[in-house]
Motif scaffolding. Sequence first.
Motif, PDB file in Angstrom:
ATOM      1  N   LEU A  36       0.824  -1.198   0.000  1.00  0.00           N
ATOM      2  CA  LEU A  36       0.000   0.000   0.000  1.00  0.00           C
ATOM      3  C   LEU A  36       0.865   1.258   0.000  1.00  0.00           C
ATOM      4  O   LEU A  36       0.488   2.289  -0.582  1.00  0.00           O
ATOM      5  N   GLU A  37       2.018   1.163   0.629  1.00  0.00           N
ATOM      6  CA  GLU A  37       2.922   2.301   0.668  1.00  0.00           C
ATOM      7  C   GLU A  37       3.415   2.676  -0.733  1.00  0.00           C
ATOM      8  O   GLU A  37       3.595   3.855  -1.041  1.00  0.00           O
ATOM      9  N   ASP A  38       3.624   1.679  -1.563  1.00  0.00           N
ATOM     10  CA  ASP A  38       4.055   1.949  -2.939  1.00  0.00           C
ATOM     11  C   ASP A  38       2.986   2.715  -3.707  1.00  0.00           C
ATOM     12  O   ASP A  38       3.300   3.604  -4.523  1.00  0.00           O
ATOM     13  N   LEU A  39       1.722   2.373  -3.458  1.00  0.00           N
ATOM     14  CA  LEU A  39       0.628   3.081  -4.134  1.00  0.00           C
ATOM     15  C   LEU A  39       0.541   4.529  -3.669  1.00  0.00           C
ATOM     16  O   LEU A  39       0.265   5.440  -4.464  1.00  0.00           O
ATOM     17  N   LYS A  40       0.749   4.740  -2.385  1.00  0.00           N
ATOM     18  CA  LYS A  40       0.655   6.100  -1.838  1.00  0.00           C
ATOM     19  C   LYS A  40       1.710   7.021  -2.442  1.00  0.00           C
ATOM     20  O   LYS A  40       1.496   8.231  -2.568  1.00  0.00           O
ATOM     21  N   LYS A  41       2.840   6.466  -2.833  1.00  0.00           N
ATOM     22  CA  LYS A  41       3.901   7.276  -3.427  1.00  0.00           C
ATOM     23  C   LYS A  41       3.548   7.740  -4.841  1.00  0.00           C
ATOM     24  O   LYS A  41       4.164   8.665  -5.355  1.00  0.00           O
ATOM     25  N   ASP A  42       2.589   7.064  -5.456  1.00  0.00           N
ATOM     26  CA  ASP A  42       2.149   7.421  -6.815  1.00  0.00           C
ATOM     27  C   ASP A  42       0.796   8.120  -6.677  1.00  0.00           C
ATOM     28  O   ASP A  42      -0.238   7.475  -6.550  1.00  0.00           O
ATOM     29  N   SER A  43       0.801   9.441  -6.683  1.00  0.00           N
ATOM     30  CA  SER A  43      -0.415  10.215  -6.375  1.00  0.00           C
ATOM     31  C   SER A  43      -1.573   9.893  -7.309  1.00  0.00           C
ATOM     32  O   SER A  43      -2.722   9.780  -6.869  1.00  0.00           O
ATOM     33  N   GLU A  44      -1.290   9.724  -8.592  1.00  0.00           N
ATOM     34  CA  GLU A  44      -2.369   9.453  -9.556  1.00  0.00           C
ATOM     35  C   GLU A  44      -2.988   8.075  -9.307  1.00  0.00           C
ATOM     36  O   GLU A  44      -4.217   7.926  -9.291  1.00  0.00           O
ATOM     37  N   ILE A  45      -2.139   7.068  -9.103  1.00  0.00           N
ATOM     38  CA  ILE A  45      -2.632   5.719  -8.846  1.00  0.00           C
ATOM     39  C   ILE A  45      -3.343   5.655  -7.494  1.00  0.00           C
ATOM     40  O   ILE A  45      -4.370   4.979  -7.337  1.00  0.00           O
ATOM     41  N   TRP A  46      -2.805   6.347  -6.499  1.00  0.00           N
ATOM     42  CA  TRP A  46      -3.424   6.357  -5.166  1.00  0.00           C
ATOM     43  C   TRP A  46      -4.827   6.962  -5.222  1.00  0.00           C
ATOM     44  O   TRP A  46      -5.743   6.485  -4.541  1.00  0.00           O
ATOM     45  N   LYS A  47      -5.008   7.955  -6.067  1.00  0.00           N
ATOM     46  CA  LYS A  47      -6.320   8.569  -6.241  1.00  0.00           C
ATOM     47  C   LYS A  47      -7.310   7.562  -6.839  1.00  0.00           C
ATOM     48  O   LYS A  47      -8.461   7.473  -6.410  1.00  0.00           O
ATOM     49  N   ILE A  48      -6.852   6.806  -7.839  1.00  0.00           N
ATOM     50  CA  ILE A  48      -7.709   5.783  -8.464  1.00  0.00           C
ATOM     51  C   ILE A  48      -8.048   4.692  -7.450  1.00  0.00           C
ATOM     52  O   ILE A  48      -9.184   4.227  -7.368  1.00  0.00           O
ATOM     53  N   TYR A  49      -7.057   4.301  -6.662  1.00  0.00           N
ATOM     54  CA  TYR A  49      -7.268   3.261  -5.646  1.00  0.00           C
ATOM     55  C   TYR A  49      -8.326   3.699  -4.641  1.00  0.00           C
ATOM     56  O   TYR A  49      -9.227   2.928  -4.279  1.00  0.00           O
ATOM     57  N   GLN A  50      -8.238   4.941  -4.154  1.00  0.00           N
ATOM     58  CA  GLN A  50      -9.206   5.459  -3.189  1.00  0.00           C
ATOM     59  C   GLN A  50     -10.597   5.593  -3.795  1.00  0.00           C
ATOM     60  O   GLN A  50     -11.601   5.356  -3.119  1.00  0.00           O
ATOM     61  N   LEU A  73     -11.899   0.115 -11.547  1.00  0.00           N
ATOM     62  CA  LEU A  73     -10.886   1.073 -11.095  1.00  0.00           C
ATOM     63  C   LEU A  73      -9.636   0.353 -10.586  1.00  0.00           C
ATOM     64  O   LEU A  73      -8.505   0.742 -10.891  1.00  0.00           O
ATOM     65  N   TRP A  74      -9.841  -0.689  -9.800  1.00  0.00           N
ATOM     66  CA  TRP A  74      -8.684  -1.415  -9.263  1.00  0.00           C
ATOM     67  C   TRP A  74      -7.915  -2.156 -10.355  1.00  0.00           C
ATOM     68  O   TRP A  74      -6.706  -2.367 -10.229  1.00  0.00           O
ATOM     69  N   ASN A  75      -8.608  -2.547 -11.407  1.00  0.00           N
ATOM     70  CA  ASN A  75      -7.899  -3.145 -12.547  1.00  0.00           C
ATOM     71  C   ASN A  75      -6.968  -2.134 -13.206  1.00  0.00           C
ATOM     72  O   ASN A  75      -5.912  -2.493 -13.745  1.00  0.00           O
ATOM     73  N   GLU A  76      -7.364  -0.854 -13.186  1.00  0.00           N
ATOM     74  CA  GLU A  76      -6.485   0.194 -13.692  1.00  0.00           C
ATOM     75  C   GLU A  76      -5.233   0.299 -12.830  1.00  0.00           C
ATOM     76  O   GLU A  76      -4.129   0.535 -13.340  1.00  0.00           O
ATOM     77  N   VAL A  77      -5.409   0.125 -11.520  1.00  0.00           N
ATOM     78  CA  VAL A  77      -4.254   0.129 -10.611  1.00  0.00           C
ATOM     79  C   VAL A  77      -3.316  -1.020 -10.944  1.00  0.00           C
ATOM     80  O   VAL A  77      -2.087  -0.869 -10.975  1.00  0.00           O
ATOM     81  N   LYS A 108      -2.742  -2.435 -13.694  1.00  0.00           N
ATOM     82  CA  LYS A 108      -1.983  -2.245 -14.933  1.00  0.00           C
ATOM     83  C   LYS A 108      -0.607  -1.641 -14.652  1.00  0.00           C
ATOM     84  O   LYS A 108       0.353  -1.887 -15.384  1.00  0.00           O
ATOM     85  N   VAL A 109      -0.537  -0.862 -13.582  1.00  0.00           N
ATOM     86  CA  VAL A 109       0.730  -0.231 -13.219  1.00  0.00           C
ATOM     87  C   VAL A 109       1.441  -1.019 -12.118  1.00  0.00           C
ATOM     88  O   VAL A 109       2.663  -1.166 -12.127  1.00  0.00           O
ATOM     89  N   TYR A 110       0.632  -1.541 -11.156  1.00  0.00           N
ATOM     90  CA  TYR A 110       1.190  -2.321 -10.047  1.00  0.00           C
ATOM     91  C   TYR A 110       0.506  -3.694 -10.033  1.00  0.00           C
ATOM     92  O   TYR A 110      -0.382  -3.950  -9.221  1.00  0.00           O
ATOM     93  N   PRO A 111       0.888  -4.586 -10.961  1.00  0.00           N
ATOM     94  CA  PRO A 111       0.151  -5.844 -11.175  1.00  0.00           C
ATOM     95  C   PRO A 111       0.197  -6.829 -10.013  1.00  0.00           C
ATOM     96  O   PRO A 111      -0.626  -7.716  -9.927  1.00  0.00           O
ATOM     97  N   GLU A 161      -0.765  -6.685  -3.442  1.00  0.00           N
ATOM     98  CA  GLU A 161      -1.587  -7.608  -2.664  1.00  0.00           C
ATOM     99  C   GLU A 161      -2.897  -6.973  -2.210  1.00  0.00           C
ATOM    100  O   GLU A 161      -3.953  -7.610  -2.215  1.00  0.00           O
ATOM    101  N   ASN A 162      -2.869  -5.707  -1.805  1.00  0.00           N
ATOM    102  CA  ASN A 162      -4.085  -5.041  -1.326  1.00  0.00           C
ATOM    103  C   ASN A 162      -5.125  -4.937  -2.431  1.00  0.00           C
ATOM    104  O   ASN A 162      -6.312  -5.223  -2.220  1.00  0.00           O
ATOM    105  N   THR A 163      -4.683  -4.565  -3.614  1.00  0.00           N
ATOM    106  CA  THR A 163      -5.611  -4.411  -4.738  1.00  0.00           C
ATOM    107  C   THR A 163      -6.182  -5.756  -5.163  1.00  0.00           C
ATOM    108  O   THR A 163      -7.383  -5.882  -5.427  1.00  0.00           O
ATOM    109  N   LEU A 164      -5.330  -6.772  -5.226  1.00  0.00           N
ATOM    110  CA  LEU A 164      -5.804  -8.111  -5.596  1.00  0.00           C
ATOM    111  C   LEU A 164      -6.831  -8.625  -4.590  1.00  0.00           C
ATOM    112  O   LEU A 164      -7.849  -9.209  -4.978  1.00  0.00           O
ATOM    113  N   ARG A 165      -6.564  -8.415  -3.327  1.00  0.00           N
ATOM    114  CA  ARG A 165      -7.499  -8.853  -2.292  1.00  0.00           C
ATOM    115  C   ARG A 165      -8.824  -8.097  -2.373  1.00  0.00           C
ATOM    116  O   ARG A 165      -9.905  -8.678  -2.233  1.00  0.00           O
ATOM    117  N   ASN A 166      -8.751  -6.787  -2.653  1.00  0.00           N
ATOM    118  CA  ASN A 166      -9.970  -5.981  -2.784  1.00  0.00           C
ATOM    119  C   ASN A 166     -10.833  -6.471  -3.950  1.00  0.00           C
ATOM    120  O   ASN A 166     -12.057  -6.555  -3.846  1.00  0.00           O
TER     121      ASN A 166
END
Length: 615
Positions: A555-569, A586-590, A592-595, A598-603
């Motif tokens: 999750l920390e890696d996503l937070k460092k990428d402001s655009e991706i973190w916005k999509i995740y939220q 939306l999470w599938n878009e995440v 594409k960049v961070y395949p 674990e958090n996105t896959l679980r969600n």
Amino acid sequence: MIADYAQSNTLMKTLKSIILIIFIFTISGSPILAEGDAGQGSVFLLGVDARALGMGGAFVAVTSGASSIYWNPAGLGLLDKTEVSLLHITLWEDTYYDFVGIAYPTLNFGSFGIGAIRLGTNNIIRRDIFNQPGPSFDNNFSQYTFSYGATFPLFLKGGLNFKILNHNLDNRTATGFGLDLGILATPTNYVSWGFNWQDIIEPELKLQTTEENVPSNLKAGIKLSHQFNNQSILVAFDIDKTRSRDIKIHAGGEYGLFETLFLRGGFDRDYATLGLGIFYNFMQADYAFKFQNDLGNTHRVSLTFKFGTSVSKRREVRLERELQGKTQALQTEKGNKVKQFLKEGENFEFKKDWFKAFISYQKTLAWDPENSVALAKVDNLNQKLYQAKQPKTEIEINSLLAENYLKVAQEYQNRQEFNPASILIQQAIKLEPQNQKVLSLQRQILKSQYDKILELERKGVEFYNKGNYAEAILAWNQIIELDSTHLAAKSNINLASAKIKLASYLKQGIEYFNAGDYSMAEKQLNLTLSIDPKDQTTQEYLQRVRARTAKKTTLEDLKKDSEIWKIYQEGLSQYQQGNYQEAIDLWNEVLKVYPNNENTLRNIQQARARLQKKP
């Protein structure tokens, strides 16, 4: 002392040989233990396929390959590729249990299988009344099975086995014949149930004066399975009832990881079992271990090979060939008809029979409206007919022409060749717009054509709903031949063609994934998404591919990428509002960049579970 040891060793081997003979006769239905539940039963109750044995023999509703020859012939209806299955079990003291089976799926006539099982003990020491050793002998049981399985409506599969049993004991031989019936229902991807009635016709074995029947046996079972992300879970439960014996229970489970490694466990009658399986490319290796304190633990090993082109791919190729063949046949027929009527017109012209020549060239135009030769001839002969003035008036000429058009159009109508019939009837209407016979035939042609289109539409939809996309395309293609402006048929053909391509790309992608070729797997799966971007199975496998090839992120890696973190939220927000599909997108878009996040896959997994439960 050495002599005492040798004598003791010989005695132990003799005792083991006696135990083995009792064991074989017991499971083969010998009256040695004819009292209670230890009475008659098939000699082949061990089954086949180490996968099934590792699951405690609970396999009636699970089977789908060459081992269906034993467990349930209806499972052959699920076969997608040619499959070969080999099993070997080493028992005790030169006793072996072996199976070999091969199954082949056809496109139109179901699947066929041939299998052979052998249980035998070699080199049994013959002893006289003084316990002195003599020549050795063998005791072998063999079963040869010819199987057939097919798919039927309502998610049902059915199958039959014809069996030849043989027993060789020393210099004596007995042969019998049996028949099995199997049913398998697969209403969903998660549940299946089935039964296998073995030896409906009970094989009769007679060794000299000893005669026995192998009793009929009924196996019934249910399977529950679920697949998520890179894992799969399967549980199965069977009951096993042999005539004159108590009901036996089989239960087992299988846990799969990445569709490559499988762990199994089960309960086979009165014994626990464990199993392990590895699937790679076209080969599957399985191992099973059975705890048997009385006669000793046993190890079972089987190999399964899948090869050849899949049924879905073969159907796709066949469809292309059929469409090409049909198009070529139509072009050939059209060319032959045009040549025939042009030649016929030339012959009538040579005889100066302008009227019949005119009709022949009109027949030519019915098959090829743009034929320049026929158009020129019709124009020229039209002038000759009126100049000849053989009929006294123009009305009489038109009436004769219309009558001949009507006659030829009726012939085409009777053969359901509606297109040339319609062209000729239009020519007749131009000459005599009020001719009731002509107008009546026109109505008949239009109605017949309309009824034929309705029938083909119904067939096309029926085939499509059953997943028979190739047959659906053939039906809709016939509609286009009858009505080239039929937009629905054109649209349906494109839709069905896309389904065929999607299934082909997806299947190839999964095969590449199982073979460990993740680059090619991703390429094929992306082709699938180009056809249907929301296909859930494709998305799941793409995630598996990326999970194998990309490094894990947090999750920390996503937070460092402001655009991706916005999509995740935003995905979290949609999830909380109950908009699960929007959240997944939306999470599938995440991903594409961070395949491999674990958090996105679980969600996504949780959102899909909620989406399935949502009314």
